[in-house]
Design a protein around this motif. Structure first.
Motif, PDB file in Angstrom:
ATOM      1  N   ASN A 163      69.208 -41.259  29.289  1.00 39.34           N
ATOM      2  CA  ASN A 163      68.844 -42.427  30.095  1.00 39.34           C
ATOM      3  C   ASN A 163      67.349 -42.708  29.983  1.00 39.34           C
ATOM      4  N   GLN A 164      66.533 -41.678  30.083  1.00 33.32           N
ATOM      5  CA  GLN A 164      65.083 -41.854  29.980  1.00 33.32           C
ATOM      6  C   GLN A 164      64.694 -42.287  28.562  1.00 33.32           C
ATOM      7  N   GLN A 165      65.358 -41.771  27.554  1.00 31.55           N
ATOM      8  CA  GLN A 165      65.074 -42.188  26.173  1.00 31.55           C
ATOM      9  C   GLN A 165      65.416 -43.658  25.980  1.00 31.55           C
ATOM     10  N   ALA A 166      66.515 -44.106  26.577  1.00 29.12           N
ATOM     11  CA  ALA A 166      66.891 -45.518  26.484  1.00 29.12           C
ATOM     12  C   ALA A 166      65.835 -46.395  27.151  1.00 29.12           C
ATOM     13  N   LYS A 167      65.329 -45.963  28.312  1.00 30.23           N
ATOM     14  CA  LYS A 167      64.266 -46.709  28.997  1.00 30.23           C
ATOM     15  C   LYS A 167      62.987 -46.726  28.159  1.00 30.23           C
ATOM     16  N   THR A 168      62.653 -45.600  27.560  1.00 30.71           N
ATOM     17  CA  THR A 168      61.472 -45.528  26.698  1.00 30.71           C
ATOM     18  C   THR A 168      61.622 -46.487  25.519  1.00 30.71           C
ATOM     19  N   ASP A 169      62.789 -46.497  24.913  1.00 30.23           N
ATOM     20  CA  ASP A 169      63.023 -47.395  23.778  1.00 30.23           C
ATOM     21  C   ASP A 169      62.846 -48.856  24.187  1.00 30.23           C
ATOM     22  N   LEU A 170      63.388 -49.237  25.337  1.00 26.24           N
ATOM     23  CA  LEU A 170      63.231 -50.614  25.813  1.00 26.24           C
ATOM     24  C   LEU A 170      61.777 -50.921  26.149  1.00 26.24           C
ATOM     25  N   LEU A 171      61.117 -50.004  26.842  1.00 24.43           N
ATOM     26  CA  LEU A 171      59.737 -50.207  27.276  1.00 24.43           C
ATOM     27  C   LEU A 171      58.786 -50.349  26.089  1.00 24.43           C
ATOM     28  N   THR A 172      59.021 -49.586  25.034  1.00 26.09           N
ATOM     29  CA  THR A 172      58.109 -49.575  23.889  1.00 26.09           C
ATOM     30  C   THR A 172      58.513 -50.552  22.783  1.00 26.09           C
ATOM     31  N   SER A 173      59.603 -51.262  22.960  1.00 21.53           N
ATOM     32  CA  SER A 173      60.113 -52.127  21.896  1.00 21.53           C
ATOM     33  C   SER A 173      59.364 -53.447  21.759  1.00 21.53           C
ATOM     34  N   TRP A 191      56.198 -40.177  31.507  1.00 23.43           N
ATOM     35  CA  TRP A 191      57.186 -40.158  32.577  1.00 23.43           C
ATOM     36  C   TRP A 191      56.880 -39.002  33.517  1.00 23.43           C
ATOM     37  N   THR A 192      56.919 -39.249  34.832  1.00 23.73           N
ATOM     38  CA  THR A 192      56.776 -38.182  35.818  1.00 23.73           C
ATOM     39  C   THR A 192      58.075 -37.948  36.559  1.00 23.73           C
ATOM     40  N   ASP A 193      58.985 -38.903  36.465  1.00 26.57           N
ATOM     41  CA  ASP A 193      60.284 -38.829  37.112  1.00 26.57           C
ATOM     42  C   ASP A 193      61.218 -39.748  36.324  1.00 26.57           C
ATOM     43  N   ASP A 194      62.461 -39.818  36.704  1.00 30.57           N
ATOM     44  CA  ASP A 194      63.427 -40.622  35.961  1.00 30.57           C
ATOM     45  C   ASP A 194      63.012 -42.089  35.852  1.00 30.57           C
ATOM     46  N   ASN A 195      62.442 -42.651  36.896  1.00 37.86           N
ATOM     47  CA  ASN A 195      62.042 -44.060  36.893  1.00 37.86           C
ATOM     48  C   ASN A 195      60.553 -44.252  37.158  1.00 37.86           C
ATOM     49  N   GLU A 196      59.750 -43.215  36.989  1.00 41.22           N
ATOM     50  CA  GLU A 196      58.336 -43.304  37.362  1.00 41.22           C
ATOM     51  C   GLU A 196      57.429 -42.879  36.207  1.00 41.22           C
ATOM     52  N   ILE A 197      56.385 -43.688  36.009  1.00 42.67           N
ATOM     53  CA  ILE A 197      55.397 -43.446  34.962  1.00 42.67           C
ATOM     54  C   ILE A 197      54.038 -43.198  35.610  1.00 42.67           C
ATOM     55  N   TYR A 247      50.522 -45.140  39.375  1.00 43.20           N
ATOM     56  CA  TYR A 247      51.925 -44.874  39.117  1.00 43.20           C
ATOM     57  C   TYR A 247      52.689 -46.188  39.023  1.00 43.20           C
ATOM     58  N   ILE A 248      53.702 -46.195  38.172  1.00 44.42           N
ATOM     59  CA  ILE A 248      54.546 -47.364  37.976  1.00 44.42           C
ATOM     60  C   ILE A 248      55.998 -46.931  38.150  1.00 44.42           C
ATOM     61  N   LYS A 249      56.709 -47.565  39.073  1.00 43.16           N
ATOM     62  CA  LYS A 249      58.153 -47.371  39.177  1.00 43.16           C
ATOM     63  C   LYS A 249      58.813 -48.469  38.364  1.00 43.16           C
ATOM     64  N   ILE A 250      59.715 -48.083  37.503  1.00 42.21           N
ATOM     65  CA  ILE A 250      60.474 -49.048  36.719  1.00 42.21           C
ATOM     66  C   ILE A 250      61.680 -49.460  37.560  1.00 42.21           C
ATOM     67  N   LEU A 251      61.642 -50.672  38.083  1.00 41.85           N
ATOM     68  CA  LEU A 251      62.748 -51.179  38.886  1.00 41.85           C
ATOM     69  C   LEU A 251      63.845 -51.758  38.002  1.00 41.85           C
ATOM     70  N   GLU A 252      63.431 -52.360  36.883  1.00 43.47           N
ATOM     71  CA  GLU A 252      64.379 -52.938  35.935  1.00 43.47           C
ATOM     72  C   GLU A 252      63.697 -53.053  34.582  1.00 43.47           C
ATOM     73  N   VAL A 253      64.416 -52.696  33.532  1.00 43.57           N
ATOM     74  CA  VAL A 253      63.910 -52.901  32.177  1.00 43.57           C
ATOM     75  C   VAL A 253      65.088 -53.274  31.284  1.00 43.57           C
ATOM     76  N   SER A 254      64.882 -54.327  30.508  1.00 43.75           N
ATOM     77  CA  SER A 254      65.882 -54.784  29.552  1.00 43.75           C
ATOM     78  C   SER A 254      65.140 -55.261  28.305  1.00 43.75           C
ATOM     79  N   GLU A 255      65.848 -55.844  27.373  1.00 42.56           N
ATOM     80  CA  GLU A 255      65.213 -56.312  26.146  1.00 42.56           C
ATOM     81  C   GLU A 255      64.198 -57.417  26.388  1.00 42.56           C
ATOM     82  N   ASN A 256      64.359 -58.169  27.477  1.00 42.02           N
ATOM     83  CA  ASN A 256      63.438 -59.285  27.717  1.00 42.02           C
ATOM     84  C   ASN A 256      62.822 -59.336  29.098  1.00 42.02           C
TER      85      ASN A 256
END
Length: 141
Positions: A23-33, A77-83, A106-115
């Protein structure tokens, strides 16, 4: 029976850990894409518009570009949804300065998608419920 229960608990913990990592890798991929443009930044200074372009890189590097300013730093990442984001340097019109550890947050990722990227951000010394956390919306560019 104990052996079977121990083995079952071990398998469940491995599955949970691998799901969190995936799940975290998927978020990383979206965030860095892509690069992210804050949707609500329309402040005008004279004739120019202030627009912030944020980039998260897979190697943990971060950059923010706005007009003649570039801020660089590191994220992790410091937590599942926190940077945790550390600003390191700022360059304004060719002049570079080291920021030290003064502007970390700190940044909480509330939502991340392709756009779309939706975050909740707070400075290091604040709590999430302090009233100083700020929600921000970004679009992919």
């Amino acid at each position: 029976m104990k052996t079977n229960l121990s083995g079952l608990l071990l398998i469940i913990s491995i599955i949970i850990t691998s799901c969190n990592t995936t799940n975290q890798q998927a978020k990383t991929d979206l965030l860095t894409s892509t690069n992210w443009l804050e949707e609500t930044k329309t402040v005008k200074d004279g004739e120019s518009k202030w627009q912030e372009y944020h980039s998260f890189h897979k190697d943990g590097q971060y950059s923010l570009k706005a007009n003649e300013m570039t801020v660089t730093g590191e994220w992790n990442w410091t937590d599942d949804n926190e940077i945790y984001l550390q600003f390191k340097n700022i360059e304004i019109e060719g002049s570079e300065n080291n920021l030290g550890d003064q502007q970390n947050y700190y940044i909480k990722i509330l939502e991340v998608s392709e756009n779309k990227l939706k975050t909740l951000e707070r400075f290091e010394g604040d709590d999430w419920d302090s009233g100083f956390a700020k929600e921000r919306n970004f679009k992919a560019i």
